[in-house]
Design a protein around this motif. Structure first.
Motif, PDB file in Angstrom:
ATOM      1  N   VAL A   1      -0.660   8.007 -10.823  1.00  0.00           N
ATOM      2  CA  VAL A   1       0.695   7.918 -10.281  1.00  0.00           C
ATOM      3  C   VAL A   1       0.713   8.573  -8.910  1.00  0.00           C
ATOM      4  CG1 VAL A   1       3.098   8.611 -10.574  1.00  0.00           C
ATOM      5  CG2 VAL A   1       1.745   7.949 -12.568  1.00  0.00           C
ATOM      6  N   ALA A   2       1.267   7.887  -7.929  1.00  0.00           N
ATOM      7  CA  ALA A   2       1.410   8.451  -6.588  1.00  0.00           C
ATOM      8  C   ALA A   2       2.875   8.711  -6.296  1.00  0.00           C
ATOM      9  CB  ALA A   2       0.832   7.501  -5.544  1.00  0.00           C
ATOM     10  N   TYR A   3       3.135   9.843  -5.702  1.00  0.00           N
ATOM     11  CA  TYR A   3       4.472  10.133  -5.164  1.00  0.00           C
ATOM     12  C   TYR A   3       4.276  10.844  -3.833  1.00  0.00           C
ATOM     13  CZ  TYR A   3       9.037  12.043  -4.255  1.00  0.00           C
ATOM     14  OH  TYR A   3      10.223  12.368  -3.651  1.00  0.00           O
ATOM     15  N   ASP A   4       4.756  10.211  -2.771  1.00  0.00           N
ATOM     16  CA  ASP A   4       4.591  10.765  -1.434  1.00  0.00           C
ATOM     17  C   ASP A   4       3.097  11.057  -1.207  1.00  0.00           C
ATOM     18  OD1 ASP A   4       5.777  11.542   1.054  1.00  0.00           O
ATOM     19  OD2 ASP A   4       5.482  13.632   0.479  1.00  0.00           O
ATOM     20  N   ARG A   5       2.720  12.290  -0.893  1.00  0.00           N
ATOM     21  CA  ARG A   5       1.319  12.611  -0.603  1.00  0.00           C
ATOM     22  C   ARG A   5       0.561  13.097  -1.837  1.00  0.00           C
ATOM     23  NH1 ARG A   5       1.673  18.436   2.592  1.00  0.00           N
ATOM     24  NH2 ARG A   5      -0.579  18.140   2.645  1.00  0.00           N
TER      25      ARG A   5
ATOM     26  N   ALA B   1      -2.882   9.047  -0.229  1.00  0.00           N
ATOM     27  CA  ALA B   1      -2.747   9.125  -1.686  1.00  0.00           C
ATOM     28  C   ALA B   1      -3.176   7.816  -2.338  1.00  0.00           C
ATOM     29  CB  ALA B   1      -1.309   9.469  -2.062  1.00  0.00           C
ATOM     30  N   GLU B   2      -2.778   6.697  -1.753  1.00  0.00           N
ATOM     31  CA  GLU B   2      -3.162   5.399  -2.304  1.00  0.00           C
ATOM     32  C   GLU B   2      -4.671   5.171  -2.185  1.00  0.00           C
ATOM     33  OE1 GLU B   2      -1.380   3.349  -4.002  1.00  0.00           O
ATOM     34  OE2 GLU B   2       0.516   4.397  -3.788  1.00  0.00           O
ATOM     35  N   ARG B   3      -5.253   5.611  -1.087  1.00  0.00           N
ATOM     36  CA  ARG B   3      -6.703   5.453  -0.941  1.00  0.00           C
ATOM     37  C   ARG B   3      -7.456   6.297  -1.962  1.00  0.00           C
ATOM     38  NH1 ARG B   3      -5.481   6.232   4.461  1.00  0.00           N
ATOM     39  NH2 ARG B   3      -6.702   8.163   4.573  1.00  0.00           N
ATOM     40  N   LEU B   4      -6.934   7.475  -2.268  1.00  0.00           N
ATOM     41  CA  LEU B   4      -7.586   8.332  -3.260  1.00  0.00           C
ATOM     42  C   LEU B   4      -7.559   7.670  -4.635  1.00  0.00           C
ATOM     43  CD1 LEU B   4      -8.953  11.082  -3.779  1.00  0.00           C
ATOM     44  CD2 LEU B   4      -6.677  11.982  -4.354  1.00  0.00           C
TER      45      LEU B   4
ATOM     46  N   THR C   1       0.832  -1.206   0.000  1.00  0.00           N
ATOM     47  CA  THR C   1       0.000   0.000   0.000  1.00  0.00           C
ATOM     48  C   THR C   1       0.862   1.250   0.000  1.00  0.00           C
ATOM     49  OG1 THR C   1      -0.138  -0.023   2.420  1.00  0.00           O
ATOM     50  CG2 THR C   1      -1.865  -1.166   1.201  1.00  0.00           C
ATOM     51  N   ASP C   2       2.194   1.112   0.135  1.00  0.00           N
ATOM     52  CA  ASP C   2       3.074   2.268   0.061  1.00  0.00           C
ATOM     53  C   ASP C   2       3.294   2.644  -1.399  1.00  0.00           C
ATOM     54  OD1 ASP C   2       3.387   2.431   2.775  1.00  0.00           O
ATOM     55  OD2 ASP C   2       5.146   1.135   2.802  1.00  0.00           O
ATOM     56  N   SER C   3       3.416   3.961  -1.656  1.00  0.00           N
ATOM     57  CA  SER C   3       3.729   4.391  -3.007  1.00  0.00           C
ATOM     58  C   SER C   3       5.132   3.922  -3.361  1.00  0.00           C
ATOM     59  CB  SER C   3       3.660   5.920  -3.099  1.00  0.00           C
ATOM     60  OG  SER C   3       2.377   6.369  -2.730  1.00  0.00           O
ATOM     61  N   PRO C   4       5.287   3.137  -4.436  1.00  0.00           N
ATOM     62  CA  PRO C   4       6.621   2.661  -4.790  1.00  0.00           C
ATOM     63  C   PRO C   4       7.494   3.807  -5.278  1.00  0.00           C
ATOM     64  CG  PRO C   4       5.037   2.088  -6.488  1.00  0.00           C
ATOM     65  CD  PRO C   4       4.249   2.653  -5.345  1.00  0.00           C
TER      66      PRO C   4
END
Length: 397
Positions: free
Chosen positions: A365-369, A317-320, A28-31
């Motif tokens: 794409v997720a990066y940090d928040r 961010a991942e939940r969004l 669940t962490d942004s890679p």
């Protein structure tokens, strides 16, 4: 009720259920990705100087966004108005950005709205298709009350010429003027408050027999909610509009710049940063997205060639992303992630005969928040664009 239950269940479960999207892993962490390995094509990857894009158009557009953050969502007036009908995210109104007013062609906008400073437009409807009732609102600020009153009179007169109607009273607001068009089945209403002009249109094409009383009551609630929201809006003096910040917290400088056609009329850079309330007006499903924003702590959204959302933390961010994927699941099928970016979730139109304007190829794409939504009609370019957007987000954080 069902839509809300679906969203609540999805936010809790989607991250686990959709780890197979693209070639994503189960974390669940942004890679994190090695930016040196990413294919960014010809897309820029260095933050740009947003202030260099400032023109005489910038101040009124920035003020329009501030007004938008004070405007209620149609669903906050009528909880059934939960669908946005168009793909366009622009809601700002300025003398340089005219818009069709109710029953009035865009070409007449400048003549009817002299003294306009800035404004905001919003619309929503009960059904995802264009069949059924709808509510739209214009919140317009003028230089002074006299210009607002003059515009109100001119607009009312022109509406009566183009779409004649019968006078209707708005309960509890004697200063409001309204008419019901039998042929078009529109109720058009207007109200001035100091230098503000509020326009409301209620559309009811299907109800038989026609009863204007509930439509007038809806217009009343719309006016009341607009006036309530405007209490939080402090007008920027006209001579200080150019001092408003274009880029908030570096959001735009790290959002890919909007590409424009060489033949497009030069209206300046339309990129913008919106606070949460204004941003919700641009979403297809404002009820679902509002819940997702609140869960993820979204406070700012930047709009340019991509759309970037700032959440409260990495998990949010991942939940969004999970919430967005669920909202659009009926129109999309999973496609591969960009090269060297496992875990990035990408989708293409599920039905080859479907609407690729409504469902263009997309990557999240997720990066940090931060969450970026990237769209492009070409999948190869989409992947390069996603890589470039990720690289931009890593700059200076």
């Amino acid at each position: 009720m069902l839509r809300t239950r679906i969203l609540c269940l999805t936010i809790a479960a989607t991250l686990g259920a959709l780890t197979g999207c693209g070639d994503s892993g189960g974390s669940t962490d942004s890679p994190s990705y090695d930016v040196a390995t990413l294919d960014v094509g010809n897309y820029p990857t260095v933050p740009r100087d947003i202030e260099a894009s400032r023109t005489e158009l910038s101040g009124p557009r920035l003020e329009a966004a501030r007004i938008g953050d004070a405007v209620p969502l149609p669903m906050e007036i009528d909880r059934r108005m939960v669908f946005k009908p168009t793909i366009y995210w622009e809601r700002r109104i300025t003398p340089a950005d005219p818009r069709e007013l109710p029953s009035i062609d865009k070409k007449e906008f400048s003549d009817l709205t002299q003294g306009l400073v800035a404004g905001w437009f919003t619309r929503a409807q009960r059904r995802e298709s264009f069949q059924g009732s709808a509510l739209q609102m214009f919140t317009l600020r003028f230089t002074d009350a006299a210009h607002a009153e003059t515009a109100a009179t001119r607009i009312a007169d022109r509406q009566q010429e183009t779409v004649p109607g019968e006078p209707v009273s708005i309960p509890g607001i004697p200063a409001a003027k309204a008419k019901w068009s039998v042929g078009k089945r529109y109720l058009d209403a207007q109200l001035t408050k100091d230098a503000m002009l509020l326009l409301v249109r209620v559309e009811d094409p299907l109800t038989e027999p026609v009863n204007t009383a509930p439509l007038a009551e809806l217009a009343q609630r719309a006016f009341d909610k607009q006036l309530e929201g405007l209490k939080a809006y402090t007008p920027t003096p006209v001579d200080q509009l150019e001092s408003l910040p274009i880029d908030v917290d570096g959001m735009l400088s790290r959002t890919l710049q909007l590409e424009r056609s060489p033949t497009e009329k030069d209206g300046g850079d339309l990129s913008m940063v919106l606070a949460k309330q204004a941003a919700l007006h641009t979403e297809f499903y404002p009820d679902l997205t509002k819940a997702a924003f609140e869960d993820a702590g979204v406070d700012l959204v930047s709009y340019s060639d991509d759309r970037v959302y700032r959440t409260k933390d990495r998990d949010a961010a991942e939940r969004l992303i999970a919430a967005f994927i669920d909202q659009e699941a009926k129109g999309y099928k999973t496609i591969d992630s960009p090269p060297h970016m496992p875990g990035v979730k990408c989708f293409d139109l599920k039905d080859p005969k479907g609407n690729n304007y409504r469902y263009p190829p997309v990557c999240y794409v997720a990066y940090d928040r931060y969450v970026a939504r990237i769209e492009n009609k070409n999948v190869q370019q989409l992947h390069q664009q996603a890589a470039a957007q990720y690289k931009l987000l890593t700059q200076g954080r």
